[in-house]
Design a protein around this motif. Structure first.
Motif, PDB file in Angstrom:
ATOM      1  N   GLU A  70     -32.229  35.412  26.144  1.00 35.12           N
ATOM      2  CA  GLU A  70     -33.387  36.179  25.673  1.00 35.12           C
ATOM      3  C   GLU A  70     -34.570  35.258  25.396  1.00 35.12           C
ATOM      4  N   PRO A 118     -33.478  38.483  31.945  1.00 35.98           N
ATOM      5  CA  PRO A 118     -33.125  39.873  31.652  1.00 35.98           C
ATOM      6  C   PRO A 118     -31.743  39.970  31.001  1.00 35.98           C
ATOM      7  N   ARG A 119     -31.609  40.803  29.974  1.00 37.45           N
ATOM      8  CA  ARG A 119     -30.337  40.981  29.257  1.00 37.45           C
ATOM      9  C   ARG A 119     -29.511  42.053  29.972  1.00 37.45           C
ATOM     10  N   GLY A 140     -36.275  34.228  28.392  1.00 32.13           N
ATOM     11  CA  GLY A 140     -36.973  35.302  29.096  1.00 32.13           C
ATOM     12  C   GLY A 140     -36.156  35.920  30.200  1.00 32.13           C
ATOM     13  N   HIS A 188     -26.334  34.957  25.076  1.00 36.76           N
ATOM     14  CA  HIS A 188     -27.354  35.994  25.248  1.00 36.76           C
ATOM     15  C   HIS A 188     -28.592  35.700  24.407  1.00 36.76           C
ATOM     16  N   ASP A 189     -28.389  35.118  23.233  1.00 30.76           N
ATOM     17  CA  ASP A 189     -29.561  34.714  22.437  1.00 30.76           C
ATOM     18  C   ASP A 189     -30.399  33.705  23.217  1.00 30.76           C
ATOM     19  N   ARG A 224     -32.025  28.061  19.559  1.00 31.92           N
ATOM     20  CA  ARG A 224     -33.464  28.287  19.664  1.00 31.92           C
ATOM     21  C   ARG A 224     -34.222  26.965  19.820  1.00 31.92           C
TER      22      ARG A 224
END
Length: 436
Positions: free
Chosen positions: A385, A390-391, A388, A381-382, A427
């Motif tokens: 996100e 949708p969560r 971009g 989920h990180d 990231r």
């Protein structure tokens, strides 16, 4: 770990018969015994001649090559209202390691109103459960992560006690060898038992003994039936027997999570999922992800026949549990996926959610695989996100993983540090994906 409903002999009668049997075997096989039974404190030392004796606490240890057992009441000078544990330690080095643990000793954690304080509304009751004897049930509704028990053991001992001081001048049969070994191990436990407070002695012998008739003796039998693995000292695993926690009956779909707190020499049981008032509180005596037949074989010596949902539908459940047990560390795969522009965004989310649903369907929230899958989902989920995407609403995987991690304060800091490190790798991978 329930009380035996069909016990026909008193504990003292079992003691007497055990003593008679052991003395007969010792005479028959000319067993050499140099014990000083009146001394109940200090070191029990074994020399190469296989005789052993007791060295009182404070006297120098005569020979570092001896095999030893150290008796100690722990913790000392800390939180006396919460009780103490009688410890049988396999060496003086093990005792030093126990005392040197960072933060030891501290009061019991999570105790409302201070260490040892009674809760206004206790979370459980010990009651008689049909076909199981005494067990533990929820006294009120319990939420996920709520503390159920917070307890120091009555007794801490090595999982196995080495009996290097035993010898026979004539070789016995395997059964006779086992009987004398069990008797001598029982003597170790009796020395610790005599050091207990009166109420602790009563509580210990009230626990169920599944080994009352195999030569274990009442004290060793209770330990073999009711102990939980706690920690290692000098590489040797140690177990604890508890007044209340040892009352929990088995389920292959347990609703509790067990955590050991070394700093307070205690064990906490937390609700692995929501538990309704009156529902039985259970733990697992074996690996619940083993096939049903293997679990039943491991439970048979305890007289346990599990009737959880998984055991009642073994074909479907075994397939699901095999899938759960096959879940390995997927962090490298998540990082690779996050940095690969040719891979679809939803590639890993669906399969991970599917495994989580299987865990919930099989009621395996207490298993470490549950925490692993939540960790994977938090990182996925990180990444989504950062991409971009949708969560999904109501996921909350990161928060639930953090709740689980916080239950074990000894490793929570390290787990959070690892999460930050892995999240940074995700990231960096997503940024490289964007640049590609």
């Amino acid at each position: 770990m329930a009380n035996s409903a069909n016990a026909k002999e008193s504990k003292e009668e079992i003691f007497r018969k055990m003593e008679e049997t052991a003395h007969r075997l010792m005479e028959e096989y000319e067993f050499v015994d140099a014990t000083t039974p009146t001394i109940a404190r200090g070191y029990t030392r074994a020399h190469g001649d296989y005789a052993f004796r007791v060295v009182p606490t404070g006297e120098p240890i005569p020979d570092a090559t001896f095999v030893s057992a150290v008796y100690s009441t722990q913790p000392q000078g800390c939180d006396p209202a919460a009780g103490t544990a009688e410890c049988i330690l396999h060496s003086s080095a093990a005792k030093r390691e126990l005392l040197a643990y960072p933060g030891y000793p501290t009061p019991l954690p999570h105790a409302p109103g201070g260490a040892g304080a009674a809760q206004a509304c206790p979370p459980y009751r010990i009651v008689n459960i049909p076909h199981k004897g005494l067990g533990m049930v929820a006294a009120r509704d319990l939420a996920f992560g709520e503390v159920i028990t917070n307890e120091r053991p009555l007794l801490v001992a090595p999982q196995y006690i080495l009996l290097d001081f035993i010898r026979w001048l004539r070789a016995p049969s395997g059964w006779e060898n086992q009987q004398v070994a069990l008797f001598e191990t029982q003597r170790f436990y009796r020395m610790a038992y005599e050091r207990m407070r009166g109420e602790d002695k009563v509580a210990y012998l009230q626990l169920y003994n599944a080994h009352a008739h195999d030569g274990s003796g009442p004290l060793l039998g209770v330990q073999r039936t009711n102990s939980f693995l706690m920690f290692e000292l000098q590489g040797v695993p140690y177990c604890g027997v508890f007044k209340d926690a040892s009352r929990m009956n088995h389920s292959c779909s347990p609703n509790t999570i067990r955590r050991i707190d070394r700093t307070s020499l205690s064990m906490q049981m937390f609700a692995a999922r929501s538990i309704k008032a009156g529902e039985e509180i259970t733990s697992s005596y074996c690996d619940p992800l083993l096939p049903s037949a293997a679990r039943q074989a491991k439970l048979a010596p305890y007289g346990v026949r599990c009737t959880c949902s998984g055991c009642l539908k073994p074909v479907e459940s075994d397939k699901n549990r095999h899938r759960i047990n096959s879940t390995k560390d997927a962090v490298p795969a998540i990082i690779q996926w996050a940095g690969s522009p040719g891979l679809p965004e939803g590639l890993l989310l669906g399969p991970s959610v599917e495994v989580l649903r299987l865990i919930e369907a099989e009621e395996q929230e207490a298993n470490e695989v549950h925490e692993r899958v939540l960790y994977h989902l938090a990182l996925i989920h990180d990444a989504l996100e950062l991409m971009g995407a949708p969560r999904p609403e109501g996921a909350g995987y990161r928060g639930k993983w953090m709740q689980l991690t916080a239950l074990d304060r000894a490793r929570s800091f390290g787990a959070l540090a690892k999460y930050k490190e892995d999240r940074e790798k995700v990231r960096a991978a997503v940024l490289s994906r964007r640049r590609a």
